[in-house]
Design a protein around this motif. Structure first.
Motif, mmCIF file in Angstrom:
data_model
loop_
_atom_site.group_PDB
_atom_site.id
_atom_site.type_symbol
_atom_site.label_atom_id
_atom_site.label_comp_id
_atom_site.label_asym_id
_atom_site.label_seq_id
_atom_site.Cartn_x
_atom_site.Cartn_y
_atom_site.Cartn_z
ATOM 1 N N ALA A 36 0.826 -1.206 0.000
ATOM 2 C CA ALA A 36 0.000 0.000 0.000
ATOM 3 C C ALA A 36 0.859 1.255 0.000
ATOM 4 C CB ALA A 36 -0.931 -0.002 1.211
ATOM 5 N N ILE A 37 2.015 1.194 0.679
ATOM 6 C CA ILE A 37 2.910 2.356 0.720
ATOM 7 C C ILE A 37 3.447 2.680 -0.664
ATOM 8 C CG2 ILE A 37 5.193 3.103 1.548
ATOM 9 C CD1 ILE A 37 4.535 1.808 4.209
ATOM 10 N N MET A 38 3.611 1.670 -1.502
ATOM 11 C CA MET A 38 4.154 1.878 -2.842
ATOM 12 C C MET A 38 3.162 2.605 -3.770
ATOM 13 S SD MET A 38 7.126 0.848 -2.681
ATOM 14 C CE MET A 38 7.756 0.454 -1.071
ATOM 15 N N HIS A 39 1.915 2.775 -3.344
ATOM 16 C CA HIS A 39 0.894 3.443 -4.164
ATOM 17 C C HIS A 39 0.288 4.598 -3.356
ATOM 18 C CE1 HIS A 39 1.181 -0.736 -5.608
ATOM 19 N NE2 HIS A 39 1.018 -0.199 -6.818
ATOM 20 N N PRO A 40 0.946 5.764 -3.347
ATOM 21 C CA PRO A 40 0.476 6.896 -2.524
ATOM 22 C C PRO A 40 -0.940 7.362 -2.850
ATOM 23 C CG PRO A 40 2.702 7.292 -3.345
ATOM 24 C CD PRO A 40 2.190 6.078 -4.057
ATOM 25 N N THR A 41 -1.395 7.137 -4.093
ATOM 26 C CA THR A 41 -2.741 7.596 -4.446
ATOM 27 C C THR A 41 -3.829 6.830 -3.713
ATOM 28 O OG1 THR A 41 -2.707 6.097 -6.355
ATOM 29 C CG2 THR A 41 -2.030 8.392 -6.727
ATOM 30 N N THR A 42 -3.490 5.667 -3.164
ATOM 31 C CA THR A 42 -4.484 4.868 -2.447
ATOM 32 C C THR A 42 -4.420 5.063 -0.941
ATOM 33 O OG1 THR A 42 -2.994 2.949 -2.296
ATOM 34 C CG2 THR A 42 -4.400 3.117 -4.257
ATOM 35 N N ASN A 46 -8.441 6.744 8.357
ATOM 36 C CA ASN A 46 -9.734 6.505 8.982
ATOM 37 C C ASN A 46 -9.661 6.899 10.452
ATOM 38 O OD1 ASN A 46 -8.167 4.451 9.935
ATOM 39 N ND2 ASN A 46 -9.491 2.780 9.303
ATOM 40 N N TYR A 47 -10.733 7.498 10.933
ATOM 41 C CA TYR A 47 -10.783 7.929 12.325
ATOM 42 C C TYR A 47 -12.192 7.755 12.848
ATOM 43 C CZ TYR A 47 -12.409 12.261 10.115
ATOM 44 O OH TYR A 47 -13.081 13.178 9.360
ATOM 45 N N GLN A 48 -12.261 7.530 14.145
ATOM 46 C CA GLN A 48 -13.526 7.243 14.804
ATOM 47 C C GLN A 48 -14.233 8.531 15.166
ATOM 48 O OE1 GLN A 48 -14.955 4.081 15.673
ATOM 49 N NE2 GLN A 48 -16.715 5.383 16.088
ATOM 50 N N GLY A 49 -15.413 8.738 14.623
ATOM 51 C CA GLY A 49 -16.244 9.867 15.011
ATOM 52 C C GLY A 49 -17.100 9.515 16.212
ATOM 53 N N SER A 50 -18.071 10.331 16.503
ATOM 54 C CA SER A 50 -18.939 10.073 17.658
ATOM 55 C C SER A 50 -19.829 8.851 17.439
ATOM 56 C CB SER A 50 -19.799 11.312 17.949
ATOM 57 O OG SER A 50 -20.565 11.644 16.803
ATOM 58 N N THR A 51 -20.232 8.602 16.196
ATOM 59 C CA THR A 51 -21.151 7.489 15.939
ATOM 60 C C THR A 51 -20.659 6.540 14.864
ATOM 61 O OG1 THR A 51 -22.380 8.857 14.350
ATOM 62 C CG2 THR A 51 -23.178 8.823 16.628
ATOM 63 N N GLU A 52 -19.696 6.958 14.045
ATOM 64 C CA GLU A 52 -19.259 6.108 12.950
ATOM 65 C C GLU A 52 -17.785 6.324 12.651
ATOM 66 O OE1 GLU A 52 -20.996 7.205 9.185
ATOM 67 O OE2 GLU A 52 -21.480 9.204 9.938
ATOM 68 N N LEU A 55 -13.708 7.476 6.689
ATOM 69 C CA LEU A 55 -12.602 7.083 5.827
ATOM 70 C C LEU A 55 -12.398 8.189 4.796
ATOM 71 C CD1 LEU A 55 -10.669 4.668 5.365
ATOM 72 C CD2 LEU A 55 -12.255 3.871 3.610
ATOM 73 N N ILE A 56 -11.178 8.716 4.745
ATOM 74 C CA ILE A 56 -10.892 9.827 3.845
ATOM 75 C C ILE A 56 -9.531 9.595 3.208
ATOM 76 C CG2 ILE A 56 -9.907 11.206 5.726
ATOM 77 C CD1 ILE A 56 -10.914 13.707 4.319
ATOM 78 N N SER A 57 -9.407 9.926 1.939
ATOM 79 C CA SER A 57 -8.121 9.765 1.254
ATOM 80 C C SER A 57 -7.138 10.811 1.778
ATOM 81 C CB SER A 57 -8.285 9.898 -0.255
ATOM 82 O OG SER A 57 -8.606 11.230 -0.601
ATOM 83 N N LEU A 58 -5.844 10.484 1.685
ATOM 84 C CA LEU A 58 -4.823 11.395 2.192
ATOM 85 C C LEU A 58 -4.848 12.721 1.434
ATOM 86 C CD1 LEU A 58 -2.440 11.712 4.137
ATOM 87 C CD2 LEU A 58 -0.948 10.846 2.333
ATOM 88 N N THR A 59 -5.103 12.670 0.123
ATOM 89 C CA THR A 59 -5.169 13.896 -0.670
ATOM 90 C C THR A 59 -6.306 14.800 -0.200
ATOM 91 O OG1 THR A 59 -4.345 12.645 -2.568
ATOM 92 C CG2 THR A 59 -5.319 14.807 -3.004
ATOM 93 N N ASP A 60 -7.479 14.194 0.040
ATOM 94 C CA ASP A 60 -8.616 14.988 0.525
ATOM 95 C C ASP A 60 -8.347 15.541 1.921
ATOM 96 O OD1 ASP A 60 -9.987 14.512 -1.798
ATOM 97 O OD2 ASP A 60 -11.076 12.780 -1.010
ATOM 98 N N PHE A 61 -7.621 14.765 2.729
ATOM 99 C CA PHE A 61 -7.300 15.227 4.080
ATOM 100 C C PHE A 61 -6.364 16.428 4.034
ATOM 101 C CE2 PHE A 61 -4.431 15.193 7.749
ATOM 102 C CZ PHE A 61 -5.353 15.324 8.772
#
Length: 201
Positions: A36-42, A46-52, A55-61
């Motif tokens: 997975a490290i070899m493909h940065p686009t993927t 993921n982080y725990q919210g209050s109820t769920e 999951l967010i891509s690194l680029t969007d983050f």
């Protein structure tokens, strides 16, 4: 740094040994992480919210929450530098009562815990709203709205006090330099010396 990254990867695969959800072995977990490290686009976060779990891509983050946070931090530091410099100028050129007041006020601010400023500012906003009906600062966001004023104000207080004290020490040391006396001997005013010579140095 490289060994630190390797150590984090090796430790992060340890839960695979004890996991009852998947039958993945430790070596298989390592293999999947390295692939997975070899493909940065993927890359995803993921982080725990209050109820769920989100999951967010690194680029969007990076383009979303990270840039938003950096804008707040950079803005608060720049504002802190500007306000601290103005306070230093007021301290050097203002009357004695103003100098003593600024010194006492900065000591009082340093005595408060950092988290208390948020609470005190919120109480001030509520008090102003009760008295005038004007809502000055927004402390929460809805539907992805980004707020700037309240976090920048809260983050600017402590750096302003620290920058003020540091700048005062530097300026006092600069004010005792030989070229200050030389500039005074040439007939320059303290204001001109402060802005043209002491500040750049």
């Amino acid at each position: 740094y490289f060994l630190g990254i390797i150590g984090i990867i090796l430790i992060s695969c340890v839960p695979a040994i004890f996991s009852k959800v998947t039958s993945e072995t430790y070596l298989e977990a390592l293999k999947s992480i390295f692939s997975a490290i070899m493909h940065p686009t993927t890359w995803e976060i993921n982080y725990q919210g209050s109820t769920e779990i989100f999951l967010i891509s690194l680029t969007d983050f990076i383009t979303g929450p990270y840039f938003y946070t950096m804008k707040i931090i950079i803005a608060s530091l720049l504002i802190s530098l500007f306000i601290a410099y103005l306070l230093v100028i007021l301290t050097f050129r203002g009357p004695i009562w103003l100098r003593q007041g600024l010194a006492g006020f900065s000591s009082i601010l340093q005595a408060f815990p950092d988290f208390s400023f948020i609470f005190l500012i919120q109480m001030l906003v509520v008090y102003i709203y009760q008295q005038t009906g004007i809502f000055t600062l927004n402390f929460y966001s809805l539907n992805g709205e980004q707020i700037y004023a309240a976090p920048i104000v809260c983050l600017s207080i402590i750096p302003t006090v620290l920058f003020y004290k540091i700048m005062m020490l530097l300026m006092k040391k600069e004010w005792q330099a030989d070229y200050i006396e030389l500039a005074r001997g040439k007939g320059l005013t303290n204001t001109a010396i402060l802005f043209r010579h002491a500040t750049p140095n």
